[in-house]
Design an enzyme around this catalytic site. Structure first.
Site, PDB file in Angstrom:
ATOM      1  N   ARG A  71       0.828  -1.201   0.000  1.00 42.15           N
ATOM      2  CA  ARG A  71       0.000   0.000   0.000  1.00 42.15           C
ATOM      3  C   ARG A  71       0.867   1.257   0.000  1.00 42.15           C
ATOM      4  O   ARG A  71       1.962   1.260   0.532  1.00 42.15           O
ATOM      5  CB  ARG A  71      -0.924   0.017   1.222  1.00 42.15           C
ATOM      6  N   TYR A 213      -1.301  -3.405  -6.855  1.00 44.53           N
ATOM      7  CA  TYR A 213      -1.036  -4.250  -5.681  1.00 44.53           C
ATOM      8  C   TYR A 213      -2.091  -4.146  -4.589  1.00 44.53           C
ATOM      9  O   TYR A 213      -2.451  -3.047  -4.156  1.00 44.53           O
ATOM     10  CB  TYR A 213       0.335  -3.899  -5.070  1.00 44.53           C
ATOM     11  N   HIS A 242     -10.807  -2.668  11.168  1.00 44.53           N
ATOM     12  CA  HIS A 242      -9.675  -3.492  10.688  1.00 44.53           C
ATOM     13  C   HIS A 242      -9.435  -4.602  11.706  1.00 44.53           C
ATOM     14  O   HIS A 242      -8.465  -4.577  12.461  1.00 44.53           O
ATOM     15  CB  HIS A 242      -8.437  -2.581  10.557  1.00 44.53           C
ATOM     16  N   SER A 264      -1.471  -3.517  10.217  1.00 43.44           N
ATOM     17  CA  SER A 264      -1.083  -4.391   9.110  1.00 43.44           C
ATOM     18  C   SER A 264       0.150  -5.217   9.465  1.00 43.44           C
ATOM     19  O   SER A 264       1.116  -4.698  10.021  1.00 43.44           O
ATOM     20  CB  SER A 264      -0.801  -3.536   7.877  1.00 43.44           C
ATOM     21  N   CYS A 266       0.546  -7.467  11.729  1.00 46.27           N
ATOM     22  CA  CYS A 266       0.781  -7.593  13.171  1.00 46.27           C
ATOM     23  C   CYS A 266       0.030  -8.775  13.776  1.00 46.27           C
ATOM     24  O   CYS A 266      -0.160  -8.836  14.991  1.00 46.27           O
ATOM     25  CB  CYS A 266       0.417  -6.297  13.882  1.00 46.27           C
ATOM     26  N   ASP A 289      -9.352 -10.052   8.549  1.00 42.86           N
ATOM     27  CA  ASP A 289      -8.842  -8.695   8.308  1.00 42.86           C
ATOM     28  C   ASP A 289      -9.855  -7.585   8.597  1.00 42.86           C
ATOM     29  O   ASP A 289      -9.463  -6.526   9.057  1.00 42.86           O
ATOM     30  CB  ASP A 289      -8.359  -8.580   6.862  1.00 42.86           C
ATOM     31  N   ARG A 387       2.437 -11.975  -0.658  1.00 37.74           N
ATOM     32  CA  ARG A 387       1.108 -12.361  -0.167  1.00 37.74           C
ATOM     33  C   ARG A 387       0.568 -13.582  -0.902  1.00 37.74           C
ATOM     34  O   ARG A 387       0.952 -13.860  -2.039  1.00 37.74           O
ATOM     35  CB  ARG A 387       0.126 -11.198  -0.373  1.00 37.74           C
TER      36      ARG A 387
HETATM   37  P1  GTP Z   1      -2.476  -7.717   7.279  1.00 35.84           P
HETATM   38  O1  GTP Z   1      -2.945  -8.746   6.321  1.00 35.84           O
HETATM   39  O2  GTP Z   1      -1.377  -6.856   6.743  1.00 35.84           O
HETATM   40  O3  GTP Z   1      -3.562  -6.876   7.850  1.00 35.84           O
HETATM   41  O4  GTP Z   1      -1.704  -8.500   8.459  1.00 35.84           O
HETATM   42  P2  GTP Z   1      -2.155  -9.397   9.710  1.00 35.84           P
HETATM   43  O5  GTP Z   1      -2.458  -8.523  10.885  1.00 35.84           O
HETATM   44  O6  GTP Z   1      -3.192 -10.376   9.319  1.00 35.84           O
HETATM   45  O7  GTP Z   1      -0.784 -10.141  10.086  1.00 35.84           O
HETATM   46  P3  GTP Z   1      -0.387 -11.692   9.950  1.00 35.84           P
HETATM   47  O8  GTP Z   1      -1.191 -12.573  10.852  1.00 35.84           O
HETATM   48  O9  GTP Z   1      -0.364 -12.039   8.522  1.00 35.84           O
HETATM   49  O10 GTP Z   1       1.103 -11.663  10.517  1.00 35.84           O
HETATM   50  C1  GTP Z   1       2.110 -10.871   9.973  1.00 35.84           C
HETATM   51  C2  GTP Z   1       3.459 -11.368  10.385  1.00 35.84           C
HETATM   52  O11 GTP Z   1       3.556 -11.409  11.810  1.00 35.84           O
HETATM   53  C3  GTP Z   1       3.754 -12.778   9.886  1.00 35.84           C
HETATM   54  O12 GTP Z   1       5.082 -12.844   9.447  1.00 35.84           O
HETATM   55  C4  GTP Z   1       3.553 -13.622  11.118  1.00 35.84           C
HETATM   56  O13 GTP Z   1       4.339 -14.788  11.083  1.00 35.84           O
HETATM   57  C5  GTP Z   1       3.946 -12.694  12.263  1.00 35.84           C
HETATM   58  N1  GTP Z   1       3.197 -13.023  13.496  1.00 35.84           N
HETATM   59  C6  GTP Z   1       1.878 -13.272  13.598  1.00 35.84           C
HETATM   60  N2  GTP Z   1       1.523 -13.596  14.860  1.00 35.84           N
HETATM   61  C7  GTP Z   1       2.663 -13.545  15.586  1.00 35.84           C
HETATM   62  C8  GTP Z   1       2.953 -13.783  16.970  1.00 35.84           C
HETATM   63  O14 GTP Z   1       2.096 -14.114  17.796  1.00 35.84           O
HETATM   64  N3  GTP Z   1       4.250 -13.604  17.359  1.00 35.84           N
HETATM   65  C9  GTP Z   1       5.221 -13.240  16.473  1.00 35.84           C
HETATM   66  N4  GTP Z   1       6.466 -13.098  16.929  1.00 35.84           N
HETATM   67  N5  GTP Z   1       4.983 -13.028  15.167  1.00 35.84           N
HETATM   68  C10 GTP Z   1       3.719 -13.167  14.727  1.00 35.84           C
HETATM   69  C1  SPV Z   2      -3.003  -4.431   5.170  1.00 38.05           C
HETATM   70  O1  SPV Z   2      -2.054  -3.745   4.745  1.00 38.05           O
HETATM   71  O2  SPV Z   2      -3.543  -4.206   6.269  1.00 38.05           O
HETATM   72  C2  SPV Z   2      -3.509  -5.559   4.376  1.00 38.05           C
HETATM   73  C3  SPV Z   2      -2.931  -5.787   3.049  1.00 38.05           C
HETATM   74  O3  SPV Z   2      -4.400  -6.254   4.814  1.00 38.05           O
HETATM   75  S1  SPV Z   2      -3.626  -4.757   1.831  1.00 38.05           S
HETATM   76  O4  SPV Z   2      -4.767  -5.440   1.254  1.00 38.05           O
HETATM   77  O5  SPV Z   2      -2.599  -4.532   0.799  1.00 38.05           O
HETATM   78  O6  SPV Z   2      -4.044  -3.515   2.409  1.00 38.05           O
HETATM   79 MN    MN Z   3      -5.053  -5.603   6.877  1.00 40.63          MN
END
Ligand code: GTP
Ligand code: SPV
Ligand code: MN
Length: 606
Positions: A71, A213, A242, A264, A266, A289, A387
């Site tokens: 983004r 993207y 979110h 994002s 996290c 999400d 992704r």
């Molecule tokens: P968006 O799709 O961007 O909104 O992200 P999201 O909040 O869904 O994050 P996601 O669960 O995909 O995790 C993002 C990154 O953080 C990945 O590389 C995970 O492996 C890492 N991660 C997720 N949960 C944990 C956790 O509990 N501990 C640690 N250390 N890393 C984590």
């Molecule tokens: C985020 O950035 O929080 C996402 C990925 O979930 S995107 O769809 O690119 O915004």
């Molecule tokens: Mn997101």
């Protein structure tokens, strides 16, 4: 489908107008069928844009331009009529001026391309909480992703009828082709200074130009389901957030639904799909999400997942960390900016095993794989924001009720982010307003999900909505305060602040995270039933000694103590920063309730 099959006059008129501006070679109305998806994907494979994956049925890899990987918050605009309505946290351009600039860019922008018209629904078709949009795009990649991420096609047109409401969304990659020119297998997009991700909140319209993207281009996701929907939610008394949505079942078979807002990359996807490490507990997924929540007749908040797929962060996803996500993208999936193995599979950092032989990295360079699954910073084989796009129905732990049109009743809201210090593993708000205060002060290290020179630095990201709130953030805080007045305290979700990302002096995570986060979810579940498992502290309720199950947990007693205690000095600095740097941004729009919470917290810490 032929455009003449569209029986909605207003939509047809808008499309005709956009055709005149964009001048595509042809116009095509999407029906959302598998045949259509397969045909478009085959065209992209034939043109060299997509690489079929031998190891994953019906799945492909795309490599974007190195400049178009996430983004672009710096090029994202809330074009409300008044600048004040966009507020201090959004970029603003006068809507008339912005439309003028963008119309110039859109003029003739689809030369040599097909204009795809995608009728789509956010939320189950027919749900009273769902909403319909049309996305016009010149990218077949966007069409295929939208078919996975939303409900597309004929059934949506039927629900829309001849005069239903829709959000018009215009998208172009911003790369017209000259006569005889082709993309030559290169991802098309425009230069950064010509990218615009624009929301017009009064008109409920989205115009996106120059990027192909994720959230920049799949306009149902952040642009509609968060930026435009947050404005609708403010006006209509509901919440567009979110947030992940999960279903939590305890060993007695009792169920609660929990949502969580983390910025994002996290941990939303991971928490939504986690496999508990404590016996008898079960997590199932509703969404990973975005949550749309409305009050039911019983005075409780009900959430739906407006999406139908996952656009998940690839790096860090493994059979160990998130087996359910790995299973979800086994087939029928799209991978973007992952590495490619010799035997025709994808690979990424922390996938859980080293690759063999040569890898093609996300930039298309062939390199020797390393004997481990980590790479030095800047030399990753997969882009850190690589992704996967996977259908939600392929998730082994998807909850049977994930498409229930009335939604699921929410018992708890979690807020969180990447905070290496100060914020404990978990604490519970003392009241609704205190919970809103906690949401308003969320901070997190900026991740690769956004193109920014702040990556790695902690920034305030209130409610994980900093890049996604379609109006003044101060008014958004007030909206949250008001939601708390619409029902009784016992019917409102309880609010918690979690932090999986505390680091020790060497920079290692102190909490193992992932499946072990179930230990915290279990405590939260019992808190919602007002079990005697908490102590009151200066910052809120925290786990009593021994109330977090640590059986089989690989964390020292000292580390546990540190992440479960109040760091008074850290919190004083936090308060100082909120007072000096964070809250003043919102001026007179900062709800007085939040300043009262800040003062009260400071008083308790004295
Ligand atoms: P968006 O799709 O961007 O909104 O992200 P999201 O909040 O869904 O994050 P996601 O669960 O995909 O995790 C993002 C990154 O953080 C990945 O590389 C995970 O492996 C890492 N991660 C997720 N949960 C944990 C956790 O509990 N501990 C640690 N250390 N890393 C984590
Ligand atoms: C985020 O950035 O929080 C996402 C990925 O979930 S995107 O769809 O690119 O915004
Ligand atoms: Mn997101």
């Amino acid at each position: 489908m032929n455009l003449n099959e569209l029986k909605h006059g207003k939509a047809r008129a808008w499309i005709d107008e956009m055709v005149k501006i964009c001048e595509p070679d042809q116009v095509y109305l999407c029906d959302g069928s598998k045949a259509e998806y397969d045909r478009l994907m085959q065209e992209m494979i034939d043109s060299g844009l997509a690489i079929p994956l031998k190891k994953r049925p019906n799945s492909v890899l795309f490599r974007s331009q190195p400049s178009d990987v996430a983004r672009v918050e710096g090029r994202t605009y809330i074009a409300s009529q008044k600048e004040e309505d966009a507020g201090p946290t959004n970029n603003w351009i006068d809507p008339v001026e912005l439309k003028k600039t963008m119309t110039k860019l859109y003029t003739g922008c689809m030369h040599g391309r097909t204009m795809y018209v995608i009728p789509y629904c956010m939320g189950p078709v027919g749900s009273p909480i769902s909403k319909i949009g049309f996305e016009i795009t010149d990218s077949a990649y966007v069409v295929c992703n939208m078919i996975i991420m939303t409900r597309v096609g004929t059934k949506v047109l039927e629900a829309l009828g001849t005069d239903g409401e829709f959000v018009p969304c215009l998208h172009s990659v911003g790369k017209p082709l000259a006569k005889g020119e082709s993309d030559n297998g290169q991802w098309p997009c425009a230069d950064m200074e010509n990218k615009y991700i624009s929301q017009f909140p009064e008109e409920r319209t989205i115009w996106s130009y120059g990027s192909g993207y994720g959230g920049n281009a799949l306009l149902g996701k952040k642009c509609f389901a968060l930026r435009i929907a947050s404005v609708l939610a403010r006006d209509e008394g509901w919440l567009a957030e979110h947030m992940l949505i999960l279903k939590l079942t305890n060993p007695e078979g009792k169920v609660k639904y929990v949502t969580g807002a983390f910025p994002s990359a996290c941990g939303k996807t991971n928490l939504a799909m986690l496999i508990p490490t404590i016996p008898g507990w079960k997590v199932e997924t509703i969404g990973d999400d975005i949550a749309w929540m409305k009050f039911g007749d019983d005075g409780r908040l009900y959430a739906i997942n407006p999406e139908a797929g996952f656009f998940g962060v690839a790096p860090g996803t493994s059979d160990q960390s998130n087996k359910n996500a790995m299973e979800s993208c086994k087939e029928n999936s799209i991978f973007t900016n992952c590495a490619l193995t010799e035997d025709g599979d994808i690979w990424w950092e922390l996938i859980g095993y080293p690759a063999k032989g040569k890898l093609v990295d996300w930039k298309g360079n062939v390199r020797d794989a390393l004997p481990k699954d980590k790479s030095p910073k800047g030399e990753e084989f997969a882009h850190p924001n690589a992704r996967f796009t996977a259908p939600a129905k392929q998730c082994p732990c998807i909850a049977p009720e994930w498409e229930d049109p009335k939604g699921v009743p929410i018992s708890a809201f979690l807020f969180g982010g990447r905070r290496p210090s100060t914020i404990p593993l978990v604490h519970q708000a003392r009241s609704w307003n205190h919970g809103v205060f906690l949401g308003s002060i969320v901070g997190s290290e900026v991740t690769a999900a956004v193109i920014s020179d702040q990556v790695g630095q902690v920034r305030r990201d209130p409610f994980a909505m900093l890049p996604f709130c379609g109006y003044h953030m101060g008014d958004y805080f007030k909206h949250w305060i008001n939601i708390g007045k619409k029902t009784t305290a016992e019917k409102l979700p309880k609010i918690f602040y979690v932090n999986w990302f505390r680091k020790d002096e060497e920079g290692n995570f102190m909490w193992p995270g992932y499946g072990d986060n179930s230990r915290v979810l279990a405590w939260i579940f019992d808190r919602c039933d007002e079990k005697d498992n908490a102590v009151e502290t200066e910052i809120g309720f925290m786990p009593k000694d021994g109330a977090i199950n640590t059986d089989g947990l690989d964390v020292s007693a000292e580390a546990m103590k540190e992440i479960l205690s109040v760091d008074k000095e850290g919190w004083k600095k936090e308060i100082d920063d909120i007072r000096k740097n964070h809250y003043p941004k919102f001026g007179a729009k900062l709800p007085k309730e939040l300043m009262e919470e800040l003062d009260a917290l400071e008083g308790r810490l004295k």
